[in-house]
Design an enzyme around this catalytic site. Structure first.
Site, PDB file in Angstrom:
ATOM      1  N   HIS A 118       0.845   5.227   1.208  1.00  0.00           N
ATOM      2  CA  HIS A 118       0.196   6.205   2.078  1.00  0.00           C
ATOM      3  C   HIS A 118       0.109   7.535   1.335  1.00  0.00           C
ATOM      4  O   HIS A 118       1.123   8.008   0.794  1.00  0.00           O
ATOM      5  CB  HIS A 118       1.028   6.430   3.350  1.00  0.00           C
ATOM      6  CG  HIS A 118       1.157   5.235   4.231  1.00  0.00           C
ATOM      7  ND1 HIS A 118       0.393   5.046   5.348  1.00  0.00           N
ATOM      8  CD2 HIS A 118       1.982   4.155   4.147  1.00  0.00           C
ATOM      9  CE1 HIS A 118       0.737   3.912   5.944  1.00  0.00           C
ATOM     10  NE2 HIS A 118       1.702   3.346   5.230  1.00  0.00           N
ATOM     11  N   HIS A 126       0.843  -1.203   0.000  1.00  0.00           N
ATOM     12  CA  HIS A 126       0.000   0.000   0.000  1.00  0.00           C
ATOM     13  C   HIS A 126       0.868   1.240   0.000  1.00  0.00           C
ATOM     14  O   HIS A 126       1.974   1.237   0.549  1.00  0.00           O
ATOM     15  CB  HIS A 126      -0.948   0.010   1.202  1.00  0.00           C
ATOM     16  CG  HIS A 126      -0.252  -0.197   2.506  1.00  0.00           C
ATOM     17  ND1 HIS A 126       0.134  -1.437   2.953  1.00  0.00           N
ATOM     18  CD2 HIS A 126       0.163   0.679   3.443  1.00  0.00           C
ATOM     19  CE1 HIS A 126       0.743  -1.322   4.115  1.00  0.00           C
ATOM     20  NE2 HIS A 126       0.793  -0.034   4.428  1.00  0.00           N
TER      21      HIS A 126
HETATM   22  P1  5GP Z   1       2.188   0.184   7.197  1.00  0.00           P
HETATM   23  O1  5GP Z   1       2.905   0.370   8.498  1.00  0.00           O
HETATM   24  O2  5GP Z   1       2.022  -1.272   6.913  1.00  0.00           O
HETATM   25  O3  5GP Z   1       2.794   0.961   6.069  1.00  0.00           O
HETATM   26  O4  5GP Z   1       0.780   0.851   7.387  1.00  0.00           O
HETATM   27  C1  5GP Z   1      -0.387   0.190   7.688  1.00  0.00           C
HETATM   28  C2  5GP Z   1      -1.432   1.253   7.837  1.00  0.00           C
HETATM   29  O5  5GP Z   1      -2.699   0.631   7.890  1.00  0.00           O
HETATM   30  C3  5GP Z   1      -1.301   2.117   9.106  1.00  0.00           C
HETATM   31  O6  5GP Z   1      -1.230   3.475   8.735  1.00  0.00           O
HETATM   32  C4  5GP Z   1      -2.574   1.795   9.896  1.00  0.00           C
HETATM   33  O7  5GP Z   1      -3.078   2.932  10.552  1.00  0.00           O
HETATM   34  C5  5GP Z   1      -3.505   1.277   8.839  1.00  0.00           C
HETATM   35  N1  5GP Z   1      -4.445   0.270   9.266  1.00  0.00           N
HETATM   36  C6  5GP Z   1      -4.207  -0.800  10.079  1.00  0.00           C
HETATM   37  N2  5GP Z   1      -5.301  -1.570  10.202  1.00  0.00           N
HETATM   38  C7  5GP Z   1      -6.258  -0.986   9.449  1.00  0.00           C
HETATM   39  C8  5GP Z   1      -7.611  -1.336   9.179  1.00  0.00           C
HETATM   40  O8  5GP Z   1      -8.153  -2.317   9.654  1.00  0.00           O
HETATM   41  N3  5GP Z   1      -8.297  -0.501   8.334  1.00  0.00           N
HETATM   42  C9  5GP Z   1      -7.729   0.628   7.795  1.00  0.00           C
HETATM   43  N4  5GP Z   1      -8.484   1.380   7.000  1.00  0.00           N
HETATM   44  N5  5GP Z   1      -6.445   0.977   8.046  1.00  0.00           N
HETATM   45  C10 5GP Z   1      -5.723   0.180   8.855  1.00  0.00           C
END
Ligand code: 5GP
Length: 145
Positions: A109, A107
């Protein structure tokens, strides 16, 4: 030591969102991509853009899927900028736990930035569903034009 490649897990939370098993505040969907509000935004309007193809992160997605994905990232970044009258937009993406990755489905951001405002900590504070839905609606409205 070194980067430890993880196997794609079909039960990761974004896989469930992509299959419609877990709800999200959707802002954009194409054949290849889904974009939805981050539950724990680092600034108001924080959106996640995920490909539908199964990929753990940027290191294992087939290169042929990247062009479409980054084009969708641009569509959503432009819409977020406008929808939230932001002063700028940060786009970031993490690969591996050591790099800050917590969800192991690729993903990007999309983080709207407001002059003089610092980001809150990564994935630290949950925002109300009503607020997220209002924000998603603002982006959908811009994209519908
Ligand atoms: P990463 O650290 O993997 O780049 O970011 C994961 C992101 O997913 C974080 O910004 C967190 O806030 C978001 N996130 C985690 N669980 C969920 C969820 O169940 N639904 C949504 N919409 N976002 C999530």
């Amino acid at each position: 030591m070194g980067y430890d490649a993880v196997q794609y897990d079909d039960n990761n939370i974004f896989a469930k969102i992509l299959r419609g098993e877990v709800p999200c505040h959707k802002v954009y969907e194409s054949e290849r991509t889904l974009a939805f509000m981050d539950l724990m935004p680092q600034s108001p309007g924080h959106i996640l853009v995920a490909p539908k193809v199964k990929a753990v992160n940027l290191l294992d997605i087939p290169a042929k899927n990247l062009q479409d994905l980054i084009a969708d990232v641009q569509i959503v970044a432009r819409a977020a900028l406008e929808a939230f009258s932001a002063d700028g937009v940060s786009v970031f993406q993490f690969n591996g736990e050591a790099a800050g990755q917590t969800v192991f489905h690729l993903h990007f951001h999309i983080v709207p930035r407001y002059a003089g405002e610092v980001l809150t900590h990564h994935a630290s504070e949950q925002v109300g569903e009503d607020v997220l839905e209002q924000q998603a609606e603002r982006v959908r409205t811009v994209l519908a034009r």
